[in-house]
Each structure stands twice: as C-alpha cells, then as structure tokens.
Design a protein around this motif. Structure first.
Motif, PDB file in Angstrom:
ATOM      1  N   VAL A  77       0.788  -1.238  -0.081  1.00  0.00           N
ATOM      2  CA  VAL A  77      -0.056  -0.098   0.029  1.00  0.00           C
ATOM      3  C   VAL A  77       0.885   1.195   0.033  1.00  0.00           C
ATOM      4  O   VAL A  77       1.957   1.288   0.830  1.00  0.00           O
ATOM      5  CB  VAL A  77      -0.958  -0.042   1.176  1.00  0.00           C
ATOM      6  CG1 VAL A  77      -1.936   1.151   1.109  1.00  0.00           C
ATOM      7  CG2 VAL A  77      -1.652  -1.196   1.278  1.00  0.00           C
ATOM      8  N   TYR A  78       0.563   2.145  -0.762  1.00  0.00           N
ATOM      9  CA  TYR A  78       1.328   3.549  -0.956  1.00  0.00           C
ATOM     10  C   TYR A  78       0.378   4.778  -0.953  1.00  0.00           C
ATOM     11  O   TYR A  78      -0.859   4.518  -1.415  1.00  0.00           O
ATOM     12  CB  TYR A  78       2.141   3.492  -2.261  1.00  0.00           C
ATOM     13  CG  TYR A  78       3.041   2.079  -2.256  1.00  0.00           C
ATOM     14  CD1 TYR A  78       4.269   2.139  -1.552  1.00  0.00           C
ATOM     15  CD2 TYR A  78       2.348   1.112  -2.878  1.00  0.00           C
ATOM     16  CE1 TYR A  78       4.914   1.029  -2.002  1.00  0.00           C
ATOM     17  CE2 TYR A  78       3.056   0.009  -3.062  1.00  0.00           C
ATOM     18  CZ  TYR A  78       4.546  -0.283  -2.545  1.00  0.00           C
ATOM     19  OH  TYR A  78       5.258  -1.279  -2.539  1.00  0.00           O
ATOM     20  N   PHE A  79       0.692   5.646  -0.438  1.00  0.00           N
ATOM     21  CA  PHE A  79      -0.264   7.131  -0.475  1.00  0.00           C
ATOM     22  C   PHE A  79       0.546   8.168  -1.059  1.00  0.00           C
ATOM     23  O   PHE A  79       1.857   8.360  -0.891  1.00  0.00           O
ATOM     24  CB  PHE A  79      -0.705   7.352   1.071  1.00  0.00           C
ATOM     25  CG  PHE A  79      -1.482   6.189   1.635  1.00  0.00           C
ATOM     26  CD1 PHE A  79      -2.967   6.205   1.144  1.00  0.00           C
ATOM     27  CD2 PHE A  79      -1.005   5.161   2.282  1.00  0.00           C
ATOM     28  CE1 PHE A  79      -3.804   5.098   1.436  1.00  0.00           C
ATOM     29  CE2 PHE A  79      -1.819   4.415   2.793  1.00  0.00           C
ATOM     30  CZ  PHE A  79      -3.057   4.113   2.683  1.00  0.00           C
ATOM     31  N   GLU A  80      -0.102   9.078  -1.682  1.00  0.00           N
ATOM     32  CA  GLU A  80       0.273  10.262  -2.417  1.00  0.00           C
ATOM     33  C   GLU A  80      -0.780  11.421  -2.168  1.00  0.00           C
ATOM     34  O   GLU A  80      -1.596  11.359  -2.313  1.00  0.00           O
ATOM     35  CB  GLU A  80       0.415   9.776  -3.875  1.00  0.00           C
ATOM     36  CG  GLU A  80       1.412  11.276  -4.427  1.00  0.00           C
ATOM     37  CD  GLU A  80       2.890  11.273  -4.279  1.00  0.00           C
ATOM     38  OE1 GLU A  80       3.418  12.085  -3.939  1.00  0.00           O
ATOM     39  OE2 GLU A  80       3.567  10.117  -4.050  1.00  0.00           O
ATOM     40  N   GLN A  81      -0.089  12.392  -1.382  1.00  0.00           N
ATOM     41  CA  GLN A  81      -0.840  13.769  -1.462  1.00  0.00           C
ATOM     42  C   GLN A  81      -0.942  14.192  -2.841  1.00  0.00           C
ATOM     43  O   GLN A  81       0.092  14.931  -3.540  1.00  0.00           O
ATOM     44  CB  GLN A  81      -0.225  14.670  -0.240  1.00  0.00           C
ATOM     45  CG  GLN A  81      -1.088  16.008  -0.492  1.00  0.00           C
ATOM     46  CD  GLN A  81      -0.712  17.145   0.367  1.00  0.00           C
ATOM     47  OE1 GLN A  81       0.569  16.998   1.028  1.00  0.00           O
ATOM     48  NE2 GLN A  81      -1.271  18.238   0.468  1.00  0.00           N
ATOM     49  N   ALA A  82      -2.340  14.191  -3.378  1.00  0.00           N
ATOM     50  CA  ALA A  82      -2.398  14.685  -4.851  1.00  0.00           C
ATOM     51  C   ALA A  82      -3.715  14.796  -5.097  1.00  0.00           C
ATOM     52  O   ALA A  82      -4.850  14.353  -4.495  1.00  0.00           O
ATOM     53  CB  ALA A  82      -1.935  13.382  -5.844  1.00  0.00           C
ATOM     54  N   ASP A  83      -3.950  15.757  -6.221  1.00  0.00           N
ATOM     55  CA  ASP A  83      -5.292  16.124  -6.609  1.00  0.00           C
ATOM     56  C   ASP A  83      -5.331  15.292  -7.806  1.00  0.00           C
ATOM     57  O   ASP A  83      -4.637  15.455  -8.993  1.00  0.00           O
ATOM     58  CB  ASP A  83      -5.295  17.680  -7.055  1.00  0.00           C
ATOM     59  CG  ASP A  83      -6.719  17.815  -7.581  1.00  0.00           C
ATOM     60  OD1 ASP A  83      -7.474  17.149  -8.064  1.00  0.00           O
ATOM     61  OD2 ASP A  83      -7.004  19.075  -7.575  1.00  0.00           O
ATOM     62  N   ALA A  84      -6.276  14.178  -7.832  1.00  0.00           N
ATOM     63  CA  ALA A  84      -6.393  13.234  -8.998  1.00  0.00           C
ATOM     64  C   ALA A  84      -6.675  13.967 -10.515  1.00  0.00           C
ATOM     65  O   ALA A  84      -6.557  13.392 -11.423  1.00  0.00           O
ATOM     66  CB  ALA A  84      -7.338  12.268  -8.720  1.00  0.00           C
ATOM     67  N   GLU A  85      -7.419  15.116 -10.295  1.00  0.00           N
ATOM     68  CA  GLU A  85      -7.786  15.869 -11.555  1.00  0.00           C
ATOM     69  C   GLU A  85      -6.514  16.452 -12.316  1.00  0.00           C
ATOM     70  O   GLU A  85      -6.535  16.365 -13.440  1.00  0.00           O
ATOM     71  CB  GLU A  85      -8.536  17.122 -11.238  1.00  0.00           C
ATOM     72  CG  GLU A  85      -8.900  18.007 -12.417  1.00  0.00           C
ATOM     73  CD  GLU A  85     -10.117  18.945 -12.072  1.00  0.00           C
ATOM     74  OE1 GLU A  85     -10.314  19.885 -12.614  1.00  0.00           O
ATOM     75  OE2 GLU A  85     -10.579  18.763 -10.836  1.00  0.00           O
ATOM     76  N   THR A  86      -5.404  16.792 -11.628  1.00  0.00           N
ATOM     77  CA  THR A  86      -4.305  17.274 -12.449  1.00  0.00           C
ATOM     78  C   THR A  86      -2.739  16.203 -12.142  1.00  0.00           C
ATOM     79  O   THR A  86      -1.852  16.504 -12.872  1.00  0.00           O
ATOM     80  CB  THR A  86      -4.074  18.585 -11.914  1.00  0.00           C
ATOM     81  OG1 THR A  86      -3.749  18.683 -10.399  1.00  0.00           O
ATOM     82  CG2 THR A  86      -5.234  19.276 -12.327  1.00  0.00           C
ATOM     83  N   TYR A  87      -2.982  15.530 -11.175  1.00  0.00           N
ATOM     84  CA  TYR A  87      -1.758  14.603 -10.846  1.00  0.00           C
ATOM     85  C   TYR A  87      -1.314  13.984 -12.060  1.00  0.00           C
ATOM     86  O   TYR A  87      -1.944  13.242 -12.698  1.00  0.00           O
ATOM     87  CB  TYR A  87      -1.964  13.883  -9.797  1.00  0.00           C
ATOM     88  CG  TYR A  87      -0.762  13.292  -9.251  1.00  0.00           C
ATOM     89  CD1 TYR A  87       0.367  13.975  -8.637  1.00  0.00           C
ATOM     90  CD2 TYR A  87      -0.431  11.836  -9.390  1.00  0.00           C
ATOM     91  CE1 TYR A  87       1.641  13.249  -7.961  1.00  0.00           C
ATOM     92  CE2 TYR A  87       0.681  11.247  -9.051  1.00  0.00           C
ATOM     93  CZ  TYR A  87       1.753  12.029  -8.357  1.00  0.00           C
ATOM     94  OH  TYR A  87       2.846  11.377  -7.839  1.00  0.00           O
ATOM     95  N   HIS A  88       0.097  13.917 -12.427  1.00  0.00           N
ATOM     96  CA  HIS A  88       0.769  13.225 -13.182  1.00  0.00           C
ATOM     97  C   HIS A  88       1.015  11.802 -13.076  1.00  0.00           C
ATOM     98  O   HIS A  88       2.133  11.466 -12.483  1.00  0.00           O
ATOM     99  CB  HIS A  88       1.938  13.746 -13.996  1.00  0.00           C
ATOM    100  CG  HIS A  88       1.769  15.257 -14.667  1.00  0.00           C
ATOM    101  ND1 HIS A  88       1.175  15.359 -15.728  1.00  0.00           N
ATOM    102  CD2 HIS A  88       2.152  16.458 -14.101  1.00  0.00           C
ATOM    103  CE1 HIS A  88       0.906  16.614 -16.098  1.00  0.00           C
ATOM    104  NE2 HIS A  88       1.717  17.301 -15.166  1.00  0.00           N
ATOM    105  N   PHE A  89       0.007  10.947 -13.070  1.00  0.00           N
ATOM    106  CA  PHE A  89       0.043   9.411 -12.721  1.00  0.00           C
ATOM    107  C   PHE A  89       1.130   8.825 -14.021  1.00  0.00           C
ATOM    108  O   PHE A  89       0.879   9.307 -15.038  1.00  0.00           O
ATOM    109  CB  PHE A  89      -1.099   8.760 -12.779  1.00  0.00           C
ATOM    110  CG  PHE A  89      -2.226   9.193 -11.549  1.00  0.00           C
ATOM    111  CD1 PHE A  89      -1.852   8.954 -10.340  1.00  0.00           C
ATOM    112  CD2 PHE A  89      -3.344   9.970 -12.058  1.00  0.00           C
ATOM    113  CE1 PHE A  89      -2.755   9.424  -9.412  1.00  0.00           C
ATOM    114  CE2 PHE A  89      -3.945  10.566 -10.954  1.00  0.00           C
ATOM    115  CZ  PHE A  89      -3.791  10.098  -9.617  1.00  0.00           C
ATOM    116  N   PRO A  90       1.913   7.701 -13.487  1.00  0.00           N
ATOM    117  CA  PRO A  90       2.339   7.090 -14.514  1.00  0.00           C
ATOM    118  C   PRO A  90       1.404   6.389 -15.553  1.00  0.00           C
ATOM    119  O   PRO A  90       0.410   5.686 -15.053  1.00  0.00           O
ATOM    120  CB  PRO A  90       3.217   5.897 -13.666  1.00  0.00           C
ATOM    121  CG  PRO A  90       3.315   6.384 -12.150  1.00  0.00           C
ATOM    122  CD  PRO A  90       1.939   7.218 -12.079  1.00  0.00           C
ATOM    123  N   PRO A  91       1.310   6.442 -16.786  1.00  0.00           N
ATOM    124  CA  PRO A  91       0.425   6.178 -17.822  1.00  0.00           C
ATOM    125  C   PRO A  91       0.261   4.681 -17.880  1.00  0.00           C
ATOM    126  O   PRO A  91       1.353   3.837 -17.508  1.00  0.00           O
ATOM    127  CB  PRO A  91       1.145   6.693 -19.093  1.00  0.00           C
ATOM    128  CG  PRO A  91       2.500   6.993 -18.911  1.00  0.00           C
ATOM    129  CD  PRO A  91       2.547   7.119 -17.539  1.00  0.00           C
TER     130      PRO A  91
END
Length: 254
Positions: A77-91
C-alpha cells in the motif's frame, strides 16, 4: 462521548462497495480520494500479489492513512498527497481505479476522469460510489431543513454532482470510458452512538460549519437546537442512523 469518523459513517456503504470491486490478486489499484486509507487497505488485501495506491488532496488524511497502514502491517500500500484531476500518474499503470465518494468535487470532471483514464491500462476499470440526488438522501434533506428556517443554506450541490446517470454517463464517455452502469445502493449513514456525538460530527460538515459561522450567536444556538432535535428523532438502541441513497458507477476505459 465517542467521536465518529468518516469510515464509521460509511460502514454500511463500505461493505457494499467492497463486494463490487472485483479486484483480482495481481491487480494494481488506484484509490481516488482515499481519506484515511480504509478503502486503499481493503483493496490491498484483495490485491495480494499487486498493489494499491491511495491519493487525496488533504495532507492530514495522507499522514493518518500511512500511520494506520503501518499499524496494519500491510506492505503493498502506498499513499500520495495529490489532486487526481491534475496529478501526473504513470500512464497505463493501474488495472482498476476505485473511489468512495471521492470524485464528486472535481472542478472539471471531464478532465479529471480523462486523467484517471490515462493512468489505467486499456480496458481498465473504474468503480466508484457517488451520492444520488439530494432529495433522495434523508441526511441531507433533514440537515438542510433543521438549519434553514429562513436562512440561506450554503450550496452543497457539488456533493450530488454525479447523481444524474445521463449527465455522468456523458462525462465518462467524453473522458474515454464506455459501458457505464449504475447500481442503486440503499444503506443508512451512521452519525454516532448518541445525539451528542452525532451533533458533534454533523457540526464538522463544511456546509454546516459555514452556516453557523454566518449566524449571530442566538440564531446559531437555535439552529443547533433544531439540529439536535432532528438527530434525536433518529436515535435508536444502535445509535443515530439516517437514510441515504447512492450509486455504484462502473465503467471501462476504451
């Protein structure tokens, strides 16, 4: 007084959602708006040979999620403080994106879901729970009535922004998702073991807190008294419960 938290409030919804995920042992899961991480940890327990990543905009929630996950002894399990609308997830890194009431507040929902879609592998799945219409949710209707009494109640419509299947279907289609389905969920929300705990929990809602701060002290006290009476009317031997309706929305990335 026993304090309530979001996981306790949604305990019945969480059980329904867990059964709907369909997470496989080798899946890699993205959890949108993970809060304190309960849904992420649930996903990780299904994805025993995969992983679960939870994202949330609130730093205190991410900190709490990491603490609880460490205490649970989970290592995938991993956590990231991020806005899913703009965060650059690994494609194309995830097999499934999940969310428990974490997708209704996007400023640009099409852009947000398109961004989530890019993080999914082709044919990847989206499974999210969202509120149905305001007037189908007793908790929202009763709180509004108790607090209103001639006062303008702050608009909470964004909580119900994905309530209409036609609108949500169009958003998802434009964002690159197909085969959207909507499954009705009719479960109550839990506000606490007694009226005092329930009132303390509801006072923490952003819309309620905003209204109370706008009122002069006598008006605020009257509003709180009406709210206290409303919650007392829903107290049973099992605590304070109010009716609610939600959708489980499922779709596939093109």
């Amino acid at each position: 007084m026993h304090r309530v938290d979001y996981d306790a409030e949604l305990q019945m919804h969480n059980e329904v959602l867990r059964r709907a995920y369909g997470i496989r042992p080798d899946d890699h899961v993205l959890d949108i708006g993970c809060g304190a991480g309960q849904t992420t940890r649930d996903a990780a327990r299904f994805a025993t040979d995969g992983s679960a990543v939870g994202v949330d905009v609130a730093a205190p929630m991410i900190k709490r999620a990491r603490q609880l996950t460490e205490a649970a002894g989970l290592h995938n399990v991993y956590f990231e403080q991020a806005d899913a609308e703009t965060y650059h997830f690994p494609p194309e890194s995830f097999d499934i994106a999940i969310s428990r009431f974490g997708t209704m507040f996007f400023a640009d929902p099409v852009a947000a879901f398109a961004n989530i879609g890019r993080a999914l592998r082709p044919k990847g799945r989206l499974v999210m729970m969202v509120w149905r219409e305001h007037d189908r949710n007793e908790w929202s209707v009763l709180i509004e009535r108790a607090l209103a009494a001639g006062t303008d109640v702050p608009d909470a419509s964004s909580a119900f922004s994905l309530a209409d299947p036609a609108t949500t279907g169009r958003i998802l289609d434009t964002a690159g998702f197909v085969e959207a389905t909507f499954t009705d969920v009719h479960e109550p929300v839990y506000y606490g073991p007694d009226v005092a705990a329930a009132l303390d929990w509801v006072r923490g809602f952003a819309s309620v807190n905003d209204l109370l701060q706008r009122l002069d002290p006598p008006s605020a006290e009257r509003a709180l008294d009406r709210l206290r009476q409303t919650l007392a009317a829903h107290l049973s031997g099992q605590g304070v419960w109010l009716d609610s309706r939600a959708w489980i929305v499922a779709a596939n990335r093109r």
